[in-house]
Design a protein around this motif. Structure first.
Motif, short mmCIF file in Angstrom:
data_model
loop_
_atom_site.label_atom_id
_atom_site.label_comp_id
_atom_site.label_asym_id
_atom_site.label_seq_id
_atom_site.Cartn_x
_atom_site.Cartn_y
_atom_site.Cartn_z
N VAL A 1 0.81 1.44 -6.93
CA VAL A 1 -0.12 0.32 -7.13
C VAL A 1 -1.20 0.35 -6.06
N TYR B 1 -4.62 -2.01 -7.86
CA TYR B 1 -4.23 -3.17 -8.66
C TYR B 1 -5.29 -3.50 -9.70
N TYR C 1 2.05 4.13 -15.13
CA TYR C 1 2.80 4.69 -14.00
C TYR C 1 3.32 6.08 -14.35
N GLY D 1 4.15 -4.79 -8.09
CA GLY D 1 3.95 -4.26 -6.74
C GLY D 1 4.75 -4.91 -5.63
N ILE E 1 -5.32 -1.10 -12.62
CA ILE E 1 -4.22 -1.37 -13.55
C ILE E 1 -4.56 -2.59 -14.40
#
Length: 210
Positions: A195, A200, A181, A147, A203
């Motif tokens: 992101v 975050y 992604y 990010g 992920i």
């Protein structure tokens, strides 16, 4: 009636090595496929962007690879790995890991251009924290950041996602991040914005050591 030739962009560099270096022989071979007034763009990703005839693409790629040049598609793909200059040697600075990571991910299609970076020590000459995906070698293990963004008022460093990774763990996690992604990113959505939107934490929760 003369048929107008179609030209396509091609990214070229010297591969992952001790700094961004090219040899005269490599430049000579490259010049064989460029018209006299062709403009060559030098990017911050250690690439030369050239345009070549589409009907000669396979031949151009083959001839460039024969002299050690690497080629990559231009557009919505994972870029080649931006690296530091590997100042202390191949094994100590993790160059084999950088080469393998680049081989695995460069050229993959993604929602928008994705810029990975690698540095061989915590000094961070390869600026991994200011790129979409950043890898930093720390002694015998690796840290993974995501990010980062280097431009304007939105500039920010990437966030640490995992540390103390082995090479195989690193490869596996980067593969997973790119797949997340690719699956959930919107068309032309920059990775740092993805992101923020996707999250975050989401992920981090979605990836796993394998």
């Amino acid at each position: 009636m003369q048929i107008k030739r179609k030209y396509i962009p091609l990214a070229v560099n010297g591969g992952i090595g001790f700094g961004a270096k090219l040899k005269p022989k490599q430049l000579a071979v490259l010049s064989n496929y460029l018209e006299e007034d062709t403009e060559i763009e030098l990017t911050t990703l250690q690439q030369l962007i050239v345009t070549v005839p589409e009907d000669e693409l396979d031949e151009v790629v083959q001839k460039l690879e024969e002299v050690g040049l690497h080629t990559y598609p231009v557009g919505k793909f994972v870029k080649n790995l931006r690296t530091c200059n590997f100042c202390k040697g191949e094994l100590e600075e993790g160059m084999p890991v950088a080469k393998e990571l680049n081989r695995r991910i460069a050229g993959q299609e993604v929602p928008f251009t994705l810029r990975p970076a690698y540095t061989g020590c915590p000094i961070g000459c390869g600026e991994p924290l200011m790129n979409d995906i950043g890898v930093m070698k720390d002694q015998e293990t690796f840290e993974l950041y995501i990010g980062g963004y280097p431009k304007g008022r939105d500039a920010r460093p990437g966030r640490l996602l995992r540390k103390n990774l082995s090479p195989e763990e690193l490869f596996n996690l980067v593969d997973q991040i790119i797949e997340i992604y690719r699956e959930h990113g919107k068309k032309r959505e920059k990775f740092n914005r993805f992101v923020d939107r996707f999250g975050y934490k989401q992920i981090a929760d979605a990836i796993s050591h394998q």
